[in-house]
Design a protein around this motif. Sequence first.
Motif, PDB file in Angstrom:
ATOM      1  N   ILE A 104     -32.302  -0.945 -45.879  1.00 41.02           N
ATOM      2  CA  ILE A 104     -31.491   0.201 -45.655  1.00 41.02           C
ATOM      3  C   ILE A 104     -30.562  -1.023 -44.302  1.00 41.02           C
ATOM      4  O   ILE A 104     -29.914  -1.379 -43.587  1.00 41.02           O
ATOM      5  N   GLY A 105     -29.231  -0.187 -44.461  1.00 43.89           N
ATOM      6  CA  GLY A 105     -27.829  -0.756 -44.247  1.00 43.89           C
ATOM      7  C   GLY A 105     -27.106   0.478 -43.843  1.00 43.89           C
ATOM      8  O   GLY A 105     -26.942   1.572 -44.707  1.00 43.89           O
ATOM      9  N   ARG A 106     -26.089  -0.134 -43.489  1.00 39.35           N
ATOM     10  CA  ARG A 106     -24.815   0.732 -42.904  1.00 39.35           C
ATOM     11  C   ARG A 106     -24.770   2.288 -42.328  1.00 39.35           C
ATOM     12  O   ARG A 106     -24.207   2.840 -42.218  1.00 39.35           O
ATOM     13  N   VAL A 107     -25.777   1.949 -40.884  1.00 40.70           N
ATOM     14  CA  VAL A 107     -26.989   3.142 -40.407  1.00 40.70           C
ATOM     15  C   VAL A 107     -25.298   3.425 -39.843  1.00 40.70           C
ATOM     16  O   VAL A 107     -24.996   3.179 -38.682  1.00 40.70           O
ATOM     17  N   LEU A 108     -24.688   4.732 -39.805  1.00 34.64           N
ATOM     18  CA  LEU A 108     -24.093   5.111 -38.933  1.00 34.64           C
ATOM     19  C   LEU A 108     -24.153   6.336 -38.235  1.00 34.64           C
ATOM     20  O   LEU A 108     -25.190   7.347 -39.317  1.00 34.64           O
ATOM     21  N   VAL A 109     -24.051   7.748 -37.400  1.00 38.32           N
ATOM     22  CA  VAL A 109     -23.464   8.436 -36.649  1.00 38.32           C
ATOM     23  C   VAL A 109     -22.078   8.564 -36.162  1.00 38.32           C
ATOM     24  O   VAL A 109     -22.119   8.016 -34.998  1.00 38.32           O
ATOM     25  N   LEU A 110     -20.702   9.273 -36.396  1.00 39.26           N
ATOM     26  CA  LEU A 110     -19.693   9.633 -36.151  1.00 39.26           C
ATOM     27  C   LEU A 110     -20.100   9.583 -34.058  1.00 39.26           C
ATOM     28  O   LEU A 110     -20.630  10.958 -34.184  1.00 39.26           O
ATOM     29  N   ALA A 111     -19.143   9.348 -33.286  1.00 37.94           N
ATOM     30  CA  ALA A 111     -19.320   8.697 -32.227  1.00 37.94           C
ATOM     31  C   ALA A 111     -19.314  11.056 -31.866  1.00 37.94           C
ATOM     32  O   ALA A 111     -20.174  11.057 -30.544  1.00 37.94           O
ATOM     33  N   ASP A 112     -18.651  11.688 -32.294  1.00 35.30           N
ATOM     34  CA  ASP A 112     -18.533  12.988 -31.772  1.00 35.30           C
ATOM     35  C   ASP A 112     -20.077  13.793 -31.771  1.00 35.30           C
ATOM     36  O   ASP A 112     -20.008  14.850 -31.542  1.00 35.30           O
ATOM     37  N   TYR A 113     -20.727  12.899 -32.893  1.00 39.38           N
ATOM     38  CA  TYR A 113     -22.147  13.634 -33.166  1.00 39.38           C
ATOM     39  C   TYR A 113     -23.220  12.830 -32.759  1.00 39.38           C
ATOM     40  O   TYR A 113     -25.170  13.625 -33.517  1.00 39.38           O
ATOM     41  N   ARG A 114     -23.152  12.096 -32.350  1.00 40.89           N
ATOM     42  CA  ARG A 114     -24.530  10.901 -31.683  1.00 40.89           C
ATOM     43  C   ARG A 114     -25.250  12.028 -30.110  1.00 40.89           C
ATOM     44  O   ARG A 114     -24.069  12.715 -29.801  1.00 40.89           O
ATOM     45  N   GLY A 115     -26.264  12.176 -30.184  1.00 41.75           N
ATOM     46  CA  GLY A 115     -26.392  12.225 -28.942  1.00 41.75           C
ATOM     47  C   GLY A 115     -27.700  13.970 -30.069  1.00 41.75           C
ATOM     48  O   GLY A 115     -28.026  14.321 -28.700  1.00 41.75           O
ATOM     49  N   PHE A 116     -27.838  13.926 -31.102  1.00 42.07           N
ATOM     50  CA  PHE A 116     -28.148  14.801 -31.072  1.00 42.07           C
ATOM     51  C   PHE A 116     -29.265  14.635 -32.057  1.00 42.07           C
ATOM     52  O   PHE A 116     -30.221  15.869 -32.920  1.00 42.07           O
ATOM     53  N   GLY A 117     -29.887  13.771 -31.766  1.00 40.21           N
ATOM     54  CA  GLY A 117     -31.209  13.436 -32.868  1.00 40.21           C
ATOM     55  C   GLY A 117     -31.108  12.532 -34.559  1.00 40.21           C
ATOM     56  O   GLY A 117     -31.940  13.068 -34.943  1.00 40.21           O
ATOM     57  N   LEU A 118     -29.248  12.617 -34.448  1.00 32.99           N
ATOM     58  CA  LEU A 118     -29.272  12.397 -36.476  1.00 32.99           C
ATOM     59  C   LEU A 118     -29.772  10.958 -36.741  1.00 32.99           C
ATOM     60  O   LEU A 118     -30.070  10.788 -37.980  1.00 32.99           O
ATOM     61  N   ALA A 119     -29.516  10.079 -35.608  1.00 33.09           N
ATOM     62  CA  ALA A 119     -29.762   9.314 -36.088  1.00 33.09           C
ATOM     63  C   ALA A 119     -31.339   8.572 -36.611  1.00 33.09           C
ATOM     64  O   ALA A 119     -31.363   8.031 -37.635  1.00 33.09           O
ATOM     65  N   ARG A 120     -32.106   9.442 -35.993  1.00 29.15           N
ATOM     66  CA  ARG A 120     -33.734   9.119 -36.421  1.00 29.15           C
ATOM     67  C   ARG A 120     -33.640  10.482 -37.681  1.00 29.15           C
ATOM     68  O   ARG A 120     -34.033   9.703 -38.585  1.00 29.15           O
ATOM     69  N   GLU A 121     -33.057  11.070 -37.654  1.00 27.39           N
ATOM     70  CA  GLU A 121     -33.470  12.087 -38.598  1.00 27.39           C
ATOM     71  C   GLU A 121     -32.663  11.417 -40.144  1.00 27.39           C
ATOM     72  O   GLU A 121     -33.482  11.247 -41.637  1.00 27.39           O
ATOM     73  N   LEU A 122     -31.652  10.836 -39.863  1.00 23.66           N
ATOM     74  CA  LEU A 122     -31.256   9.716 -40.881  1.00 23.66           C
ATOM     75  C   LEU A 122     -32.317   9.149 -41.164  1.00 23.66           C
ATOM     76  O   LEU A 122     -32.761   8.640 -42.596  1.00 23.66           O
TER      77      LEU A 122
END
Length: 178
Positions: A104-122
């Motif tokens: 798994i690579g190039r993992v990202l969440v755009l700055a405006d959408y951080r803090g919503f748990g999206l990295a974990r969901e991804l």
Amino acid sequence: MKNSNNTPFSPASLTWQLTTFSELSGYQVYHIIQAREQVFVKDQHCTYIDADGQDIDAMHLSGYFPAYQNDKDNESKDTQNVNPQLVTYCRILTSTTPQRYPIIGRVLVLADYRGFGLARELMIRAIEYCHLHFPNQPIHLSAQTYLTQFYESLGFVCEGDVYSVEGIEHVHMILAAH
């Protein structure tokens, strides 16, 4: 909830898409590259060639936030869906070793959408894909060291020494075969 642009946002409103490179539209490829440049080149000051030839053989997991506009010329005056906004992304590669394990690579969440748990969901979605398509294989990733606790919370363990990629400390991490 609102993102930093004051746009109403709910993580539940995301549309998730898992695609091969050939299934991506030109619009999607452009926005994936744009997001990767924003996070890795601009935000993290990395100067590397992002077009590394591996995207063609990768699976691409993307989370999109619907974008809407009012079409005043439309007789129904309904809200129409326009091109959605890519907000989170990763790619999943297959190793070139005989074991053919996932990376798994190039993992990202755009700055405006951080803090919503999206990295974990991804990551949960990426891990589920890997377990389904690479049974009995460990999952590998190269983590920035400041994110090791996040990846450890998902079951990954550090392996080997810390190394530098573009001046940013990384460590190899593995999630045991499932």
